[in-house]
Every structure is written in structure tokens, then in C-alpha cells.
Design an enzyme around this catalytic site. Sequence first.
Site, PDB file in Angstrom:
ATOM      1  N   HIS A 196      27.108  36.162  22.184  1.00 16.67           N
ATOM      2  CA  HIS A 196      26.354  36.259  23.430  1.00 16.67           C
ATOM      3  C   HIS A 196      25.184  37.221  23.160  1.00 16.67           C
ATOM      4  O   HIS A 196      25.294  38.100  22.311  1.00 16.67           O
ATOM      5  CB  HIS A 196      27.297  36.849  24.492  1.00 16.67           C
ATOM      6  N   LYS A 222      35.491  38.345  34.897  1.00 11.34           N
ATOM      7  CA  LYS A 222      35.877  37.100  34.235  1.00 11.34           C
ATOM      8  C   LYS A 222      37.388  36.921  34.234  1.00 11.34           C
ATOM      9  O   LYS A 222      37.923  36.008  33.606  1.00 11.34           O
ATOM     10  CB  LYS A 222      35.341  37.074  32.803  1.00 11.34           C
ATOM     11  N   GLN A 270      35.583  37.042  26.629  1.00 14.38           N
ATOM     12  CA  GLN A 270      36.155  35.707  26.819  1.00 14.38           C
ATOM     13  C   GLN A 270      37.589  35.642  26.295  1.00 14.38           C
ATOM     14  O   GLN A 270      38.184  34.559  26.253  1.00 14.38           O
ATOM     15  CB  GLN A 270      35.295  34.659  26.107  1.00 14.38           C
ATOM     16  N   ASP A 323      33.886  42.038  21.014  1.00 11.18           N
ATOM     17  CA  ASP A 323      33.491  41.619  22.362  1.00 11.18           C
ATOM     18  C   ASP A 323      34.604  40.710  22.880  1.00 11.18           C
ATOM     19  O   ASP A 323      34.721  39.559  22.469  1.00 11.18           O
ATOM     20  CB  ASP A 323      32.146  40.889  22.291  1.00 11.18           C
ATOM     21  N   CYS A 336      23.184  32.250  27.337  1.00  9.99           N
ATOM     22  CA  CYS A 336      22.886  33.542  26.713  1.00  9.99           C
ATOM     23  C   CYS A 336      23.267  33.535  25.248  1.00  9.99           C
ATOM     24  O   CYS A 336      23.765  34.529  24.707  1.00  9.99           O
ATOM     25  CB  CYS A 336      23.597  34.689  27.430  1.00  9.99           C
TER      26      CYS A 336
END
Lengths: 417, 149
Positions: A130, A234, A211, A208, A374
Amino acid sequence: MIKIQANTYSLEEIRSHFPVLNRRVRDDKRLVYLDNAATTQKPNQVIDAITDYYQNHNSNIHRAVHALAEESTEAFEATRDKIAKFLNIQNREEIIFVRGTTEAINLVAYSWGRDNVQKGDIVVTTEYEHHSNIVPWQVLTQETGAELKYINIDDNGELMLEQLDEYLATGKVKLVAISHVSNVLGTITDIHNVIKKCKNVGVKVLVDGAQAVPHMKVDIDNLDCDFYAFSAHKMLGPTGVGILWARKDILENMKPFQGGGDMIREVHKYETTWNDLPYKFEAGTPNVADVICFAAAIDYLAKIGMDNVRNHEIELTKYALEKMSKVKGLTIYGPKDPQKASGVISFNFNDVHPHDVATIIDKNGVAIRSGHHCAQVLMEKLNVAATNRASFYIYTTKEEVDTLIDSLEQVAKVFKL
Amino acid sequence: MSGDPIYTEMIIEYSRNPSNYGKIEDAHIKRHDSNPLCGDSIDLYLNIDDKKISDVKFDGKGCAICMACSSVLTEMIKGKSLEDVKKFEKDELLSELGLEHLIKTSPVRIKCALLSLKALKFGIYSYFADKMNDIESAGNLKEEAANLY
């Protein structure tokens, strides 16, 4: 689908907890919400927690001694403990509340990066990041004269990790900044392998997890990385809350990211001493209400069980991939094996621009994302301007997947395919 | 589908077979623009002779609305004087394709429709400033382009 167990919810019960899923949109069409990788919907449990907080407890935290301040402080800190338990984090003071994953990564890039990355060093990231895990490192490396290197992806949308070995062999790598799960392809990174490779040569790893944490069981203690970032919104929680986890010894040696209230121990005219962890990195009044009600989201997911969340998504993805592979003119990007991906499917339909696809199926109530997500570096790699992305969550049904696929017929009709 | 139509025959046809699609080598004016959110990305090429648009082409990637509007825009301005192009308004372009409703109904998709017009206004702005020394027109064009959507 989620198995009905005594201590958890059925799919039907889950759906009943999300008022927005009853919405009718456009021409009185039932909402089919398939944009969960962007943000998930919120259950009543979370919505009620926000209302309860503002109706009964609203106060600033960490200073005043009155009743409301004590209640708010206690609830705020309780979320920190809940996160620690949810992700198997041993030290609660390693959990820092920020605005989102983006801010978490920027915090590391500014506070850690500027003291630890120098000219000639290498920062490694990947082609499927991202923008939030690319741009901070571009800024850092440009500023310091360090070099930014990418791990490429293969035709299956998986990382070519032998490139990581090559980079590490130079002895110049200071940090590997990498997604746990790709937001476009859904690819699950072989993260244990990445971290092991880096640990062997003393290289720091930032993961990261925006997700990943919402979709699968994540065990930070077991992962053994150095930094881990994710966002509340999220995973059923409110917007405006992100979490940075980092090792205590690293945080202790890092300079503060922002100066202000709460992050200080003593302030004199020309010098200041920093507060203890985690407060040293939490300057100013934090997002008290949303941090507090994030606890309700964690409780909700814990009740369902992250293994059940994952299994539900695997089954839906398998179902969707099977059906979508039969649709003429549909190109699917990323892993075709549901075990290797989270509930995210990126696709293009013939040569119709994703914005046209999204606009036409939106008339049917189907909400997907179209664009570059993104992730323009990845779009360049795939040689497309944009893709459509359908992403699932705990409340998604097979019927909704059917509606998505049926709606593509409408696109074919409009574009005379 | 009901409501105001977007995907009319004409728009689909233009998106399949765009007009004036391609490059002009060594164009007098070349202007690139993109919509970061949706991934529309075009280059507009213009040749100016005798204060008229003697040739115009565009290329790039975009959705059907962007492709159709870029096509129609290039058709409409070809051969026109710079003075006329300076005064050209977005409503003229949108009504040509029956997309006036987008201004009200779709703040996202209006950007697709007006991308090429924005590139045009920015493109000739620099021409008015550098080649014609008409600072007032240039200033107006720049402001108009910046506030198009």
C-alpha cells in the site's frame, strides 16, 4: 460458512448485528457490501459502546481525578490490555495508539528511521505494498541518501523471496517493511520465513498488518518481528484508531514522534524529560472514545474466533473463485488458491474500465472498490491502470457473491460484450 | 437501470472507438493529467497555427466516460480559434453527451468527464502566457482549470 457453535454466532445472527446491512440503496436494491478491505461495517455492539461512552463517561484521560476521568482512563487502558491478549503481546507498554496504520508506519519512519538509516543503507519493501508502506520509506531514503529496494512479485502474485536473500547478503539492509497480507491481491506473505531470514542477520522487520489482523489469528510474540501496525476500522472498530506495536528496547531508544501533553514527565523552559512507554509516543489527547469502543469490536471477533473468521473467508473465496473462473472475459489477479490469500479478489472484466464496472453494478446495490487501491506500484507491475476489488468479511454470504457475478452480466449487456 | 443514463449508445461507442486517439509528435502543446482516485490518465496534444487549433489528439487510459468526453472534446475544438476555445464551457461538452446530470448526481464521475477539458485549459493557459503574452487570459484560464471540479 461460520459453523454454528454454542459459544459463537450463526451467520444469520451476525448479519442481524449490523444495521447497515438492511440498507436499501440506489433503486431500492439490497446493499451488497463487498468493500471490506477498505473498511468494515460496525456491529451494534460497537455502535452502542460509542453512544454509551458519550452519554455516560465522556472525559479526558490520564490527568483529572474526578469520577468520569477515572472511568474513561480505565476503559481506555482496558483496550490496551485487550489488544495485548488478542494478539499475544507480552508487554502492554509496547502498544501505542495512533490514528491508523499510516501514522504507525510514519512514526517508525520518522522516529526510528532518522536515527538508524544512513547514506548507503538499504530499506527493503515489496511491489505489493500500500502507498502507506512505500511513501514514508521513499521520503526517508531520499532524505538520508539510503536506497529503497523492492521485492518483486511473480505471476501468481507471490513475493520472490530469493530477492530478499540477495539484498540481505549485501549487509547494507537496515529495515524490511512488508505487508502481512496484500490489500489488492489478498496474498498472504510467508511472514515467518521473511522474519527468520532478517533475524538471522540482525535486520529489523516492520510488518503492515492492516489486512491481516482483521482476517486471521495473529500472534505477535510468536512472529518475533520488530514493528507491527494495523487499524481498528478494518476489523469492525471505529475509524481514527491505529495501533503500533514495537519492541520495548527499540521504543526506549527512539526519540518521540510528536511533542505535547501526555508524552512528558517534566517540562522546563529549555528541557523536557519524556514520559514512560507507551505515553512517550502518545502526545496530546488521544481518540479516547474510539479507542474505548474498539474493545467491543475485539470482543466481538474474539467471540466468533479468528479461526472461524478465516475459515469463513476461505470458503467464500473458494466459492467466488470457482464461479468467477467460469465467467467469460474475467481476469483474476493474485493467488488462485484460497489457502494462500485472504478474502480479497481483484479482477478486470474484459477491457471495461473498473470505474465503469463499479458504477454499473452499484446500480444493483453491489459495493466494490475500483481504482488503484493505493497501490500504483503494483498496478504498474500488473500493467493495468486499475482493477476491481471485491473483499469479504464475517457477514458476507454466498448469495452476495452470486449477486456480484450476476451483476457482471449487466456490465456485459451495457458494453455489448 | 433507471435514473439518468450514463452508459448511452454514444458513450459506449466512443469508448470502443475513440476519436482523435493517438500522439502528435513534437506537438506545440502537450499536457498530461490524471485523476488519482480512479486511475484515468491522459495526454492531450495540440498544434496551434494562425491562432487556431490546427490539430488535436489524445491518448492514455481511462473509463468509458473519460474516453467519450475526450473524444468529443477533441472533435469540438478542432479548427476552432484560441479565442473560442478560451471561452469553451464545461456545459457545452457535457450536454453533447447528455451528461449534464453528472454535476449533481456524481461528484466522483464528473472528474472522469472533465479531465480532458482540464488538460485543455491548463494546456492553452501556458500558451497564452508564454507565446501570446496575454497574461490576463492566461490567469483566467488557469483559475478556470483549477476550479473545474
